[in-house]
Motif scaffolding. Structure first.
Motif, short mmCIF file in Angstrom:
data_model
loop_
_atom_site.label_atom_id
_atom_site.label_comp_id
_atom_site.label_asym_id
_atom_site.label_seq_id
_atom_site.Cartn_x
_atom_site.Cartn_y
_atom_site.Cartn_z
N ASN A 206 0.79 -1.19 0.13
CA ASN A 206 0.28 0.29 -0.13
C ASN A 206 0.61 0.93 -0.25
OD1 ASN A 206 -1.53 2.24 0.68
ND2 ASN A 206 -2.96 0.84 2.08
N CYS A 209 1.33 3.52 3.13
CA CYS A 209 1.45 3.64 4.15
C CYS A 209 3.07 3.79 4.20
CB CYS A 209 2.14 1.75 4.36
SG CYS A 209 2.84 0.98 6.11
N VAL A 390 -1.56 5.31 6.38
CA VAL A 390 -1.82 4.14 6.53
C VAL A 390 -0.43 3.80 7.77
CG1 VAL A 390 -1.93 1.92 5.63
CG2 VAL A 390 -3.37 3.70 4.61
N ALA A 424 -5.33 5.72 9.06
CA ALA A 424 -6.02 4.07 9.53
C ALA A 424 -5.04 2.91 9.69
CB ALA A 424 -6.04 3.40 7.66
#
Ligand code: BGC
Length: 458
Positions: A206, A209, A390, A424
């Motif tokens: 991701n 992140c 993230v 997140a």
């Protein structure tokens, strides 16, 4: 035996001591930034801020790798296939518990155990005769990275006390044991702390992140830093770009500690160090609960006494706290069972409610501290919250403890206020090992040659 009021007062006092107010959280973030800043420029700080010499992966790295993840409780070996496009396939994996003899034995014993486990894994999975086997090595302790494939242990944590390893290059020691064992064609291509591994894995999957947290036996975090800000090795001079940095935040010392925390610290192998870790992580939360419980027993706050011998024999650990926290049965049957295992028989509902509150408070404080630290690191990277972030999290406390994930998210959002939702948290299971393979595949960025030149110039 104490009255209901005395029971309530004792509990209230505990809650006051363990609660972390918003003012304390904001101060912690301020102090965290001061410590991060000092650590990055090589000044005295409770945060070591260790450069990993590895750039964040792009997600397009490919190849077959072995990964060897030496954590605080388990050794995990896996064969992985990096497919690119953020996909990692784990071909086979095996986990072994690191027993007490290894944790406190000799250095030969420790590295021979790792090499032997690796050898067994290779034989079992029929890889003995394959060509060069590229291996990523995750070592979940504080070490000073000397290059992508070399690092000196700075100190043991999490109860380890193996003699003769502090100050040594752990890759060299592992290579010696691999050679002794006669394992053919192993090439160690990366050495990473577990946080750096988890971050590499999170980022591979991701691109949003930019931080990782380990919340298991111990705790720590890594994030992505501008190389120009890392001045401790004069690395920043001519280099640009980004590098993953291991904060070693378990040693963060600017926290309000209770008498119980001090008592716990005094009984540890590394007394005076890793204060934050000892307030939050799986290895220590159960110890804290036991210390508070004993104090309440000594002060006759429960309605019954305990059998000290039974208590001494108890294996009460983070999993048991989790069972207590998650017990919503009307009579608190699981709490009753745990209290029995701690030598306390014949409890009434009030006793059980009190014990559950002790466990809830210890876990809630853990989650509040970690939430504050996460928000602090994100604010360091992005002071105005210009974007979303993230955070990849690995570790049993986060993954398995009742209610922990939810409570951590709630505490992060509470602190974020208007920016709630901009962080997140994602579970990144076993990412720490796979991330070592990914880091080995990344290689580009800062090369080992450049690093040793810079380091030798200090
Ligand atoms: C170690 C860190 C490690 C963390 C989580 C701490 O005790 O100092 O290096 O990342 O545990 O495993």
């Amino acid at each position: 035996m104490k009255s209901n009021i005395q029971m309530k007062n004792s509990y209230q006092k505990l809650e006051d001591n363990f609660g972390i107010s918003r003012a304390v959280q904001l101060k912690m973030i301020n102090d965290l930034h001061t410590e991060m800043s000092s650590g990055l420029i090589g000044q005295k700080s409770s945060l070591r801020m260790m450069p990993s010499f590895a750039e964040p992966p792009k997600g397009n790295e490919t190849g077959k790798y072995l990964s060897l993840d030496f954590g605080g409780t388990n050794l995990r070996i896996a064969a992985t296939d990096l497919m690119g496009n953020g996909n990692v396939v784990e071909i086979c994996a095996e986990k072994k518990v690191i027993d007490k003899n290894v944790q406190a034995g000799s250095k030969e014993n420790l590295f021979d155990f790792i090499a032997e486990s690796l050898s067994d894994f290779i034989v079992k999975n029929d890889m003995n005769n394959s060509d060069d086997k590229l291996l990523g090595f995750t070592f979940s302790f504080p070490f000073e990275q000397l290059g992508l494939t070399s690092g000196k242990l700075l100190s043991w944590t999490k109860g380890f006390s193996v003699g003769g390893v502090v100050g040594e290059d752990v890759v060299k020691l592992l290579n010696e044991s691999i050679a002794k064992k006669g394992i053919k064609n192993i090439k160690i291509v990366s050495l990473v702390n577990d946080t750096v591994g988890a971050l590499a894995y999170g980022r591979y999957k991701n691109s949003g992140c930019d931080m990782s947290v380990i919340l298991g036996t111990g705790t720590n975090a890594a994030y992505i830093e501008d190389v120009s800000k890392i001045k401790k090795y004069a690395l920043g001079e001519n280099l640009v770009g980004k590098m993953m940095v291991n904060t070693e935040w378990g040693n963060f010392s600017k926290l309000p500690r209770t008498a119980y925390d001090k008592k716990l610290d005094e009984a540890t192998e590394n007394s005076g160090l890793n204060m934050m870790e000892k307030m939050v992580s799986a290895k220590y939360v159960a110890e804290l609960v036991k210390i508070i419980f004993s104090d309440f027993v000594d002060r006759n706050i429960f309605s019954v006494k305990i059998d000290k011998q039974e208590q001494a024999a108890s294996l009460f650990a983070a999993e048991n706290i989790s069972e207590v926290v998650g017990d919503n049965s009307p009579e608190l049957k699981f709490v009753e069972k745990e209290l029995k295992s701690l030598g306390m028989n014949g409890t009434n509902l009030k006793d059980r409610i009190l014990f559950k509150k002790i466990c809830d408070d210890v876990m809630e404080r853990s989650s509040q501290i970690i939430a504050t630290m996460i928000v602090g690191v994100v604010l360091w990277m992005d002071p105005k919250f210009d974007k979303s972030h993230v955070v990849a999290i690995d570790g049993t406390l986060y993954e398995k403890a009742s209610g922990y994930k939810k409570s951590l998210m709630k505490n992060v959002d509470n602190l974020l206020g208007n920016n709630a939702g901009k962080i997140a948290l994602i579970l990144s299971k076993d990412g720490s090992g796979m991330g070592a393979a990914i880091t080995g595949a990344t290689r580009g960025g800062v090369s080992d040659a450049k690093i040793s030149r810079k380091l030798s110039a200090i």
